[in-house]
Write a protein that holds these residues in place. Structure first.
Motif, PDB file in Angstrom:
ATOM      1  N   THR A  96      35.549  34.257  46.219  1.00  0.00           N
ATOM      2  CA  THR A  96      35.510  33.894  45.440  1.00  0.00           C
ATOM      3  C   THR A  96      35.846  34.363  44.770  1.00  0.00           C
ATOM      4  O   THR A  96      36.274  35.781  44.243  1.00  0.00           O
ATOM      5  N   SER A  97      36.967  33.560  43.988  1.00  0.00           N
ATOM      6  CA  SER A  97      38.342  34.884  43.198  1.00  0.00           C
ATOM      7  C   SER A  97      39.088  35.648  43.541  1.00  0.00           C
ATOM      8  O   SER A  97      39.960  36.424  43.190  1.00  0.00           O
ATOM      9  N   ALA A 150      36.119  29.747  51.192  1.00  0.00           N
ATOM     10  CA  ALA A 150      35.937  30.900  50.540  1.00  0.00           C
ATOM     11  C   ALA A 150      35.857  32.009  51.442  1.00  0.00           C
ATOM     12  O   ALA A 150      34.413  31.016  52.193  1.00  0.00           O
TER      13      ALA A 150
END
Ligand code: ATP
Length: 177
Positions: free
Chosen positions: A155-156, A20
């Motif tokens: 992240t995500s 990430a």
């Protein structure tokens, strides 16, 4: 997503994991190129048109990327995911978007753009990403050619969604039957 395939044959092969770092997922700046756009009449342009007007410029860099692609052992692709319902509720806005198949462009300042081997927009299926960016590496691995596929992004950003083992095994199994 970045993928790498060695030209020499080896007995070992492997697939990389994900990490990430940045948004959108699957991008890298080391292999991307920011370029100056040149209009069809040969004049340099600051590309001041709005993103929505889709300026018709001639991209000299993207042509060279296309021409060289067959020789590259390392390719870098970018996949944009759609905004989630929560992000939409919170009023989040798109900051970068896929302008064609190789360009990532800044929504707020369209003169800022980067070229990659391939750019996938938010409606692209994982199957299509696999076919374009991963399938040839996996086929090569089956012939004994080392190959690595890895994803990175904040992240995500969609790394797991893109690299989900079940999806890739499914596609791989289907391809090799
Ligand atoms: N292309 C896509 N289309 C629709 N939804 C997506 C897409 N990519 C990601 N999502 C959704 O966005 C959310 C975050 O994706 P994901 O978990 O893959 O991110 P990640 O980069 O692996 O995050 P982390 O680094 O925290 O593990 C998930 O709910 C996932 O279903």
């Amino acid at each position: 997503m970045a993928s790498k395939q060695r030209s020499s044959k080896s007995k070992r092969s492997g697939l990389g994991g994900s990490g990430a770092v940045n948004s959108p997922s699957s991008s890298t700046t080391s292999s991307s190129k920011q370029y100056v756009e040149t209009s069809v009449d040969g004049q340099s342009s600051p590309a001041s048109s709005s993103a929505r007007s889709k300026p018709q410029f001639f991209y000299s860099e993207s042509l060279s990327v296309d021409a060289d692609r067959s020789k590259e052992n390392v390719t870098v692709t970018v996949r944009f995911r759609p905004l989630s319902p929560r992000e939409i509720r919170q009023g989040e806005e798109i900051a970068w978007y896929a302008d064609g198949e190789t360009i990532v462009r800044n929504e707020h300042n369209p003169s800022i753009a980067y070229a990659y081997d391939r750019v996938f927009g938010p409606t692209t299926t994982t199957r299509h990403v696999y076919d374009v960016a991963a399938q040839h590496v996996i086929s090569g691995a089956m012939e004994g050619i080392n190959g690595t596929i890895f994803a990175y992004g904040v992240t995500s950003s969609g790394k797991t969604h893109t690299m989900h083992v079940r999806s890739f095994i499914l596609f791989f199994t289907y391809d090799t039957l």
